[in-house]
Scaffold this motif. Structure first.
Motif, PDB file in Angstrom:
ATOM      1  N   GLY A  38      46.349  48.081  51.392  1.00  0.00           N
ATOM      2  CA  GLY A  38      44.925  48.371  51.343  1.00  0.00           C
ATOM      3  C   GLY A  38      44.522  49.406  50.319  1.00  0.00           C
ATOM      4  O   GLY A  38      43.330  49.673  50.140  1.00  0.00           O
ATOM      5  N   TYR A  39      45.496  50.020  49.628  1.00  0.00           N
ATOM      6  CA  TYR A  39      45.195  51.054  48.627  1.00  0.00           C
ATOM      7  C   TYR A  39      44.625  50.387  47.380  1.00  0.00           C
ATOM      8  O   TYR A  39      45.106  49.343  46.943  1.00  0.00           O
ATOM      9  CB  TYR A  39      46.473  51.812  48.276  1.00  0.00           C
ATOM     10  CG  TYR A  39      46.247  53.162  47.632  1.00  0.00           C
ATOM     11  CD1 TYR A  39      46.355  54.325  48.388  1.00  0.00           C
ATOM     12  CD2 TYR A  39      45.945  53.266  46.288  1.00  0.00           C
ATOM     13  CE1 TYR A  39      46.168  55.574  47.802  1.00  0.00           C
ATOM     14  CE2 TYR A  39      45.749  54.507  45.695  1.00  0.00           C
ATOM     15  CZ  TYR A  39      45.861  55.655  46.457  1.00  0.00           C
ATOM     16  OH  TYR A  39      45.659  56.885  45.874  1.00  0.00           O
ATOM     17  N   ASN A  40      43.597  50.997  46.793  1.00  0.00           N
ATOM     18  CA  ASN A  40      42.957  50.444  45.603  1.00  0.00           C
ATOM     19  C   ASN A  40      43.373  51.207  44.357  1.00  0.00           C
ATOM     20  O   ASN A  40      43.321  52.444  44.330  1.00  0.00           O
ATOM     21  CB  ASN A  40      41.435  50.502  45.744  1.00  0.00           C
ATOM     22  CG  ASN A  40      40.928  49.560  46.812  1.00  0.00           C
ATOM     23  OD1 ASN A  40      41.396  48.428  46.921  1.00  0.00           O
ATOM     24  ND2 ASN A  40      39.965  50.014  47.617  1.00  0.00           N
ATOM     25  N   LEU A  41      43.790  50.466  43.327  1.00  0.00           N
ATOM     26  CA  LEU A  41      44.221  51.059  42.065  1.00  0.00           C
ATOM     27  C   LEU A  41      43.218  50.735  40.964  1.00  0.00           C
ATOM     28  O   LEU A  41      42.867  49.569  40.745  1.00  0.00           O
ATOM     29  CB  LEU A  41      45.610  50.531  41.682  1.00  0.00           C
ATOM     30  CG  LEU A  41      46.743  50.846  42.659  1.00  0.00           C
ATOM     31  CD1 LEU A  41      48.067  50.317  42.118  1.00  0.00           C
ATOM     32  CD2 LEU A  41      46.857  52.334  42.929  1.00  0.00           C
ATOM     33  N   SER A  42      42.768  51.778  40.271  1.00  0.00           N
ATOM     34  CA  SER A  42      41.815  51.621  39.186  1.00  0.00           C
ATOM     35  C   SER A  42      42.468  50.883  38.021  1.00  0.00           C
ATOM     36  O   SER A  42      43.520  51.282  37.521  1.00  0.00           O
ATOM     37  CB  SER A  42      41.318  52.992  38.721  1.00  0.00           C
ATOM     38  OG  SER A  42      40.439  52.874  37.637  1.00  0.00           O
ATOM     39  N   THR A  43      41.828  49.807  37.592  1.00  0.00           N
ATOM     40  CA  THR A  43      42.427  48.897  36.616  1.00  0.00           C
ATOM     41  C   THR A  43      41.394  48.481  35.571  1.00  0.00           C
ATOM     42  O   THR A  43      40.265  48.144  35.916  1.00  0.00           O
ATOM     43  CB  THR A  43      42.965  47.638  37.333  1.00  0.00           C
ATOM     44  OG1 THR A  43      43.843  48.039  38.393  1.00  0.00           O
ATOM     45  CG2 THR A  43      43.717  46.746  36.370  1.00  0.00           C
ATOM     46  N   TYR A  44      41.793  48.537  34.300  1.00  0.00           N
ATOM     47  CA  TYR A  44      40.939  48.098  33.199  1.00  0.00           C
ATOM     48  C   TYR A  44      41.551  46.842  32.575  1.00  0.00           C
ATOM     49  O   TYR A  44      42.767  46.775  32.364  1.00  0.00           O
ATOM     50  CB  TYR A  44      40.836  49.172  32.115  1.00  0.00           C
ATOM     51  CG  TYR A  44      39.981  50.371  32.463  1.00  0.00           C
ATOM     52  CD1 TYR A  44      39.398  50.524  33.717  1.00  0.00           C
ATOM     53  CD2 TYR A  44      39.763  51.362  31.509  1.00  0.00           C
ATOM     54  CE1 TYR A  44      38.622  51.618  34.022  1.00  0.00           C
ATOM     55  CE2 TYR A  44      38.972  52.475  31.806  1.00  0.00           C
ATOM     56  CZ  TYR A  44      38.404  52.589  33.065  1.00  0.00           C
ATOM     57  OH  TYR A  44      37.635  53.675  33.365  1.00  0.00           O
ATOM     58  N   ILE A  45      40.698  45.888  32.262  1.00  0.00           N
ATOM     59  CA  ILE A  45      41.137  44.656  31.626  1.00  0.00           C
ATOM     60  C   ILE A  45      40.357  44.456  30.336  1.00  0.00           C
ATOM     61  O   ILE A  45      39.123  44.583  30.326  1.00  0.00           O
ATOM     62  CB  ILE A  45      40.920  43.430  32.534  1.00  0.00           C
ATOM     63  CG1 ILE A  45      41.557  43.654  33.912  1.00  0.00           C
ATOM     64  CG2 ILE A  45      41.483  42.169  31.894  1.00  0.00           C
ATOM     65  CD1 ILE A  45      40.569  43.675  35.032  1.00  0.00           C
ATOM     66  N   ASN A  46      41.058  44.139  29.252  1.00  0.00           N
ATOM     67  CA  ASN A  46      40.399  43.806  27.995  1.00  0.00           C
ATOM     68  C   ASN A  46      41.126  42.627  27.364  1.00  0.00           C
ATOM     69  O   ASN A  46      42.329  42.701  27.094  1.00  0.00           O
ATOM     70  CB  ASN A  46      40.388  44.990  27.030  1.00  0.00           C
ATOM     71  CG  ASN A  46      39.588  44.703  25.768  1.00  0.00           C
ATOM     72  OD1 ASN A  46      39.985  43.876  24.948  1.00  0.00           O
ATOM     73  ND2 ASN A  46      38.467  45.383  25.599  1.00  0.00           N
ATOM     74  N   CYS A  47      40.393  41.554  27.141  1.00  0.00           N
ATOM     75  CA  CYS A  47      40.943  40.355  26.504  1.00  0.00           C
ATOM     76  C   CYS A  47      40.280  40.174  25.145  1.00  0.00           C
ATOM     77  O   CYS A  47      39.314  39.399  25.007  1.00  0.00           O
ATOM     78  CB  CYS A  47      40.726  39.128  27.387  1.00  0.00           C
ATOM     79  SG  CYS A  47      41.619  39.187  28.958  1.00  0.00           S
ATOM     80  N   ASN A  48      40.729  40.941  24.176  1.00  0.00           N
ATOM     81  CA  ASN A  48      40.212  40.832  22.820  1.00  0.00           C
ATOM     82  C   ASN A  48      38.703  41.047  22.774  1.00  0.00           C
ATOM     83  O   ASN A  48      37.987  40.400  22.013  1.00  0.00           O
ATOM     84  CB  ASN A  48      40.581  39.466  22.233  1.00  0.00           C
ATOM     85  CG  ASN A  48      40.714  39.492  20.719  1.00  0.00           C
ATOM     86  OD1 ASN A  48      40.028  38.772  20.024  1.00  0.00           O
ATOM     87  ND2 ASN A  48      41.600  40.338  20.210  1.00  0.00           N
ATOM     88  N   ASP A  49      38.223  41.972  23.647  1.00  0.00           N
ATOM     89  CA  ASP A  49      36.808  42.326  23.735  1.00  0.00           C
ATOM     90  C   ASP A  49      35.916  41.161  24.161  1.00  0.00           C
ATOM     91  O   ASP A  49      34.698  41.194  23.971  1.00  0.00           O
ATOM     92  CB  ASP A  49      36.293  42.912  22.411  1.00  0.00           C
ATOM     93  CG  ASP A  49      36.770  44.340  22.193  1.00  0.00           C
ATOM     94  OD1 ASP A  49      37.061  45.005  23.203  1.00  0.00           O
ATOM     95  OD2 ASP A  49      36.841  44.769  21.038  1.00  0.00           O
ATOM     96  N   LEU A  50      36.493  40.138  24.778  1.00  0.00           N
ATOM     97  CA  LEU A  50      35.707  39.041  25.320  1.00  0.00           C
ATOM     98  C   LEU A  50      35.280  39.358  26.739  1.00  0.00           C
ATOM     99  O   LEU A  50      35.903  40.173  27.430  1.00  0.00           O
ATOM    100  CB  LEU A  50      36.531  37.743  25.325  1.00  0.00           C
ATOM    101  CG  LEU A  50      37.024  37.225  23.973  1.00  0.00           C
ATOM    102  CD1 LEU A  50      37.938  36.027  24.199  1.00  0.00           C
ATOM    103  CD2 LEU A  50      35.855  36.863  23.067  1.00  0.00           C
ATOM    104  N   SER A  51      34.225  38.714  27.193  1.00  0.00           N
ATOM    105  CA  SER A  51      33.894  38.805  28.608  1.00  0.00           C
ATOM    106  C   SER A  51      34.969  38.058  29.398  1.00  0.00           C
ATOM    107  O   SER A  51      35.695  37.221  28.853  1.00  0.00           O
ATOM    108  CB  SER A  51      32.522  38.187  28.883  1.00  0.00           C
ATOM    109  OG  SER A  51      32.575  36.772  28.696  1.00  0.00           O
ATOM    110  N   MET A  52      35.066  38.351  30.679  1.00  0.00           N
ATOM    111  CA  MET A  52      36.075  37.681  31.495  1.00  0.00           C
ATOM    112  C   MET A  52      35.812  36.175  31.565  1.00  0.00           C
ATOM    113  O   MET A  52      36.746  35.367  31.627  1.00  0.00           O
ATOM    114  CB  MET A  52      36.106  38.276  32.900  1.00  0.00           C
ATOM    115  CG  MET A  52      36.532  39.747  32.945  1.00  0.00           C
ATOM    116  SD  MET A  52      38.204  40.057  32.284  1.00  0.00           S
ATOM    117  CE  MET A  52      37.852  40.648  30.619  1.00  0.00           C
ATOM    118  N   GLU A  53      34.529  35.799  31.529  1.00  0.00           N
ATOM    119  CA  GLU A  53      34.198  34.372  31.546  1.00  0.00           C
ATOM    120  C   GLU A  53      34.661  33.704  30.246  1.00  0.00           C
ATOM    121  O   GLU A  53      35.223  32.600  30.255  1.00  0.00           O
ATOM    122  CB  GLU A  53      32.696  34.180  31.727  1.00  0.00           C
ATOM    123  CG  GLU A  53      32.166  34.586  33.098  1.00  0.00           C
ATOM    124  CD  GLU A  53      32.074  36.098  33.256  1.00  0.00           C
ATOM    125  OE1 GLU A  53      32.143  36.822  32.232  1.00  0.00           O
ATOM    126  OE2 GLU A  53      31.959  36.563  34.407  1.00  0.00           O
TER     127      GLU A  53
END
Length: 591
Positions: A38-53
């Motif tokens: 249940g612990y939450n870890l702060s996470t950043y995602i970057n895919c070549n500066d594209l939106s996730m969609e």
């Protein structure tokens, strides 16, 4: 210039970290990933500066880094790789439990990193922008978590790049059983100021090499090692031994690793000579990792084992001695096979291959007046190849010095002192230093080690300490880890034996009590035995200089970069600067 470009990018990223608290900026998404408990870890995602969609239209490989230093710190190693490798990669950066924006006062000393990495990799594999393959990076503290990641054999983890880390956390926290106070106190207090009292108390309660350390020891899980890895170590690095241990673990029937050993490691930010930041600070490991992640073959000139052969002049701070042998790079298909030579300690202070007559030499060790640390494999303390004459000029230090060398003597491999000792106390320490004595009299440190007598049997001795019987003789080995060094002809070799090296190691009060028990300190009368069946000695891994052929890594690097995308050079410059950055809390090393 490339440097200016890097700093502009860095400024924009730091601004982005602040703005990302609100959600998404410039294609980078900030979310909380939930672990099994249940612990939450702060996470950043970057895919070549594209939106996730947009990223979901073409699932990508992921470069992952988890860190204690926050999203604006060394986690950018993952982003740098993704930027250099192009649109086929996403970067996922995560704050370790109890650090950064993974809120809580509960840093686990990496003991939950194995489970947390597994859960995160599983989550990544389920995202529409992921093709299920994870490549992991980690430098220093992040690298400790990187090694923990293999413990549960996550099927998504394929490749790793590990810089200046250790596959076994006990061995660097308590080398020889002695508490590494200078490193642990300084780093924990600086990185986790509010959690420091609890964390240091927890560590001191677990000085025994028991099962508590299993979640941060991957040496028993070598069959889980990733298919490919690049490991970067340093001869004067705080994690040298644990990184060297990882190399054979990552080379087996299903795994293949390259290792690079530069001179400095963490000592780059603790006082390593200026010239080594360029000539001896390898960029080869980073290029190896870029090609490994990209699936490209390495240049034929680069073998599995690449390392810097050290020589006289490392202490000058400006440039190596041009007349001295050594101070160059070599690359080999395997570590060279040495001929082990024993140099015995003599009662007249000599050090030679001749068997000495039986004798004994004693000294008085007072815990309130320990030998001061000056150089070696340190982080916050001044590190590297420093002159030991002041530290040797004491009544509680036994010095054994060879005759002037008639020929150069090259060594590469593990180095150790075998001591026959006794004490009037139930517990004490014995230390050993190896130095290169110049014609000027300078005694320049190669490496040092320690053994705490109540933990003299190490891991095989179990979790219960074994106290000494006063007056009884014991045979012990003091590991000085490893090195590659060429002693020049005209120099001498010295081994110094004592019982303290503070604050690198916490002085032993000689009372036999654990680190968390209070009690009086005692003055120890310690004895080293020489000759006969108890001949104390030092073992050198002697190699021929022909076993260490030089290679011009600068040329190899330039030719390599000329055949790679321009993004490689930008990322490489970023990585070189990041490696030299000193955390804001870390003071300049004492002089």
């Amino acid at each position: 210039t490339v440097s200016v470009l890097y700093w502009e990018l860095q400024k924009m990223r730091e601004l982005g970290v602040l703005l990302l608290l609100a959600g998404v900026v410039g294609g980078t998404q900030k979310i909380m990933v939930t672990m099994r408990d249940g612990y939450n870890l702060s996470t950043y995602i970057n895919c070549n500066d594209l939106s996730m969609e947009e990223a979901a239209a073409m699932p990508r490989k992921v470069i992952f880094d988890t860190s204690t230093y926050g999203h604006g710190g060394s986690e950018h190693l993952a982003q740098g790789f993704a930027d250099a490798l192009g649109p086929d990669f996403c970067a996922v950066r995560q704050d370790l439990r109890g650090s950064g924006l993974s809120v809580g006062q509960d840093f686990s000393l990496w003991r939950t990193s194995g489970n947390d990495s597994y859960d995160t990799f599983k989550w990544i594999s389920q995202q529409p922008w992921s093709n299920g393959e994870v490549y992991q990076t980690g430098i220093s503290a992040d690298g400790l978590a990187t090694y923990c990641s293999i413990l549960n054999q996550p099927p998504w983890l394929k490749k790793q790049y590990v810089v200046w880390a250790s596959i076994d956390s006990y061995s660097f926290s308590f080398p020889g059983g002695a508490f590494r106070k200078g490193l642990q106190d300084g780093w924990l207090e600086g990185t986790f100021p509010h959690q420091y009292p609890q964390l240091i108390d927890t560590m001191r309660h677990h000085e025994a090499p028991g099962i508590w350390w299993d979640p941060v020891n991957a040496t028993g899980r070598c069959d889980y090692a990733t298919e490919e890895a690049v490991l970067l170590a340093g001869w004067y690095d705080i994690f040298l031994n644990g990184q060297l241990e990882a190399f054979p673990c990552y080379n087996n029937e299903r795994a293949n690793a390259h290792i690079v050993v530069e001179p400095c490691g963490h000592c780059l930010i603790g006082g390593c000579p200026i010239y080594l930041e360029e000539d001896g600070n390898s960029t080869i490991a980073y290029l190896m990792a870029l090609d490994m992640f990209a699936g490209r073959p390495l240049p034929q000139e680069i073998e599995l084992v690449t390392f810097y052969v050290m020589g006289a002049g490392l202490e000058s701070g400006l440039a190596p001695d041009p007349t001295a042998p050594g101070n160059y790079w070599t690359t080999l298909p395997a570590w060279p096979t040495p001929q082990y030579q024993k140099f015995y300690f003599h009662a007249n202070g000599g050090l030679s291959t001749d068997t000495p007559n039986s004798a004994l030499m004693s000294f008085v060790y007072d815990p309130s007046n320990p030998v001061h640390t000056h150089g070696g494999n340190n982080l916050i303390l001044r590190c590297g190849a420093l002159d030991q004459r002041k530290e040797e000029d004491r009544n509680d230090v036994l010095k054994y010095t060879s005759e002037v060398l008639a020929e150069d003597m090259a060594i590469t491999g593990a180095i150790k002192a075998t001591l026959f000792v006794s004490s009037n106390c139930t517990d004490t320490d014995f230390t050993a230093k190896l130095t290169d004595v110049h014609p000027s009299g300078k005694s320049v440190l190669i490496n040092d080690g320690i053994i705490r007598m109540r933990w003299r049997d190490g891991v095989v001795g179990g979790i219960n300490p074994k106290l000494m019987t006063p007056g009884q003789m014991y045979e012990v080995e003091v590991s000085l880890w490893a090195t590659s060094y060429i002693f020049p002809k005209g120099h001498r070799i010295r081994v110094a034996i004592s019982s303290s090296n503070s604050p690198r190691f916490e002085p032993n009060p000689n009372n036999g009590l654990s680190l968390v028990q209070q009690g009086p300190s005692f003055i120890a009368h310690n004895t080293v035995y020489l000759g006969g069946t108890h001949a104390s000695h030092f073992t050198f891994p002697v190699v021929q200089k022909s076993q260490l052929p030089p290679v011009d890594l600068k040329r190899v690097t330039e030719e390599w970069l000329a055949e790679r995308p321009a993004s490689y050079r930008v990322a490489l410059e970023q990585h070189k600067i990041d490696k030299r950055k000193r955390p804001a809390w870390m003071p300049e090393p004492e002089m």
